[in-house]
Write a protein that holds these residues in place. Structure first.
Motif, PDB file in Angstrom:
ATOM      1  N   ARG A 144       0.837  -1.216   0.000  1.00 42.53           N
ATOM      2  CA  ARG A 144       0.000   0.000   0.000  1.00 42.53           C
ATOM      3  C   ARG A 144       0.863   1.254   0.000  1.00 42.53           C
ATOM      4  O   ARG A 144       0.555   2.235  -0.677  1.00 42.53           O
ATOM      5  N   ARG A 145       1.955   1.226   0.754  1.00 42.49           N
ATOM      6  CA  ARG A 145       2.850   2.401   0.792  1.00 42.49           C
ATOM      7  C   ARG A 145       3.456   2.661  -0.591  1.00 42.49           C
ATOM      8  O   ARG A 145       3.534   3.803  -1.023  1.00 42.49           O
ATOM      9  N   ASP A 147       2.128   1.707  -3.414  1.00 42.14           N
ATOM     10  CA  ASP A 147       1.000   2.096  -4.257  1.00 42.14           C
ATOM     11  C   ASP A 147       0.655   3.579  -4.085  1.00 42.14           C
ATOM     12  O   ASP A 147       0.289   4.250  -5.047  1.00 42.14           O
ATOM     13  N   GLN A 148       0.800   4.080  -2.887  1.00 43.73           N
ATOM     14  CA  GLN A 148       0.483   5.482  -2.614  1.00 43.73           C
ATOM     15  C   GLN A 148       1.607   6.434  -3.043  1.00 43.73           C
ATOM     16  O   GLN A 148       1.421   7.653  -3.007  1.00 43.73           O
ATOM     17  N   SER A 149       2.731   5.886  -3.470  1.00 42.91           N
ATOM     18  CA  SER A 149       3.888   6.731  -3.783  1.00 42.91           C
ATOM     19  C   SER A 149       4.218   6.804  -5.273  1.00 42.91           C
ATOM     20  O   SER A 149       5.275   7.326  -5.641  1.00 42.91           O
TER      21      SER A 149
END
Length: 165
Positions: A144-145, A147-149
């Protein structure tokens, strides 16, 4: 625990997951060494500490299952990671390709832990199932990290290549 064949299959899956984590430790070292951005480097270093915990839990589980680590599987995993590391040093677009490779690795791990947890439950091994669940949770968080970056990763890649938008 269930029958011997099921126990053997479970030990095989734990062994595979252990070799996978050892591979990932080498990959994370390569990403850390080729990352200039302090924010990204810190994120990867934190995940490396989690990965070291994953490797330790799986190694301990292998010992509890009466199985040591597989030298062949370890050698294959480490060999692949070392080749990747050499390629990482030479390639451009480090930020983007490191993020892409990391994202792919996280999802491979998520899938491996999904299977391991389910097999452990079928075998009645609640301890292995819980380790798989814990490790998977960390991998999902890291995915998720990443994906958010993606926007930041792309900005770093363009900057690295002298491209202004």
């Amino acid at each position: 625990m269930a029958d011997d064949k099921l126990r053997e299959k479970l030990a095989d899956y734990v062994e595979d997951a252990h070799a996978m984590e050892q591979n990932d430790l080498k990959m994370l070292d390569s990403i850390i060494s080729t990352t200039d951005d302090p924010q990204v480097k810190e994120m990867v270093q934190n995940h490396k500490r989690e990965t070291e915990d994953h490797e330790r839990r799986l190694r301990e589980r292998l010992e509890a299952l009466g199985r040591g680590t597989s030298t062949r599987k370890q050698a294959q995993a480490v060999g692949a990671a070392l080749l990747k590391g050499v390629g990482d040093k030479a390639r451009g677009d480090k930020a983007g390709k490191n993020a892409r490779d990391g994202y792919t690795a996280e999802h491979l791990e998520i899938a491996a832990y999904q299977l391991l947890e389910r097999l452990a439950k079928k075998a009645g091994d609640t301890e292995t199932a819980e380790i798989a669940r814990q490790n998977r949770s960390d991998e999902e968080h890291m995915a998720r990290r990443i994906d958010q970056s993606w926007d930041r990763t792309l900005d770093l890649t363009l900057e690295e290549n002298g491209i202004r938008v």
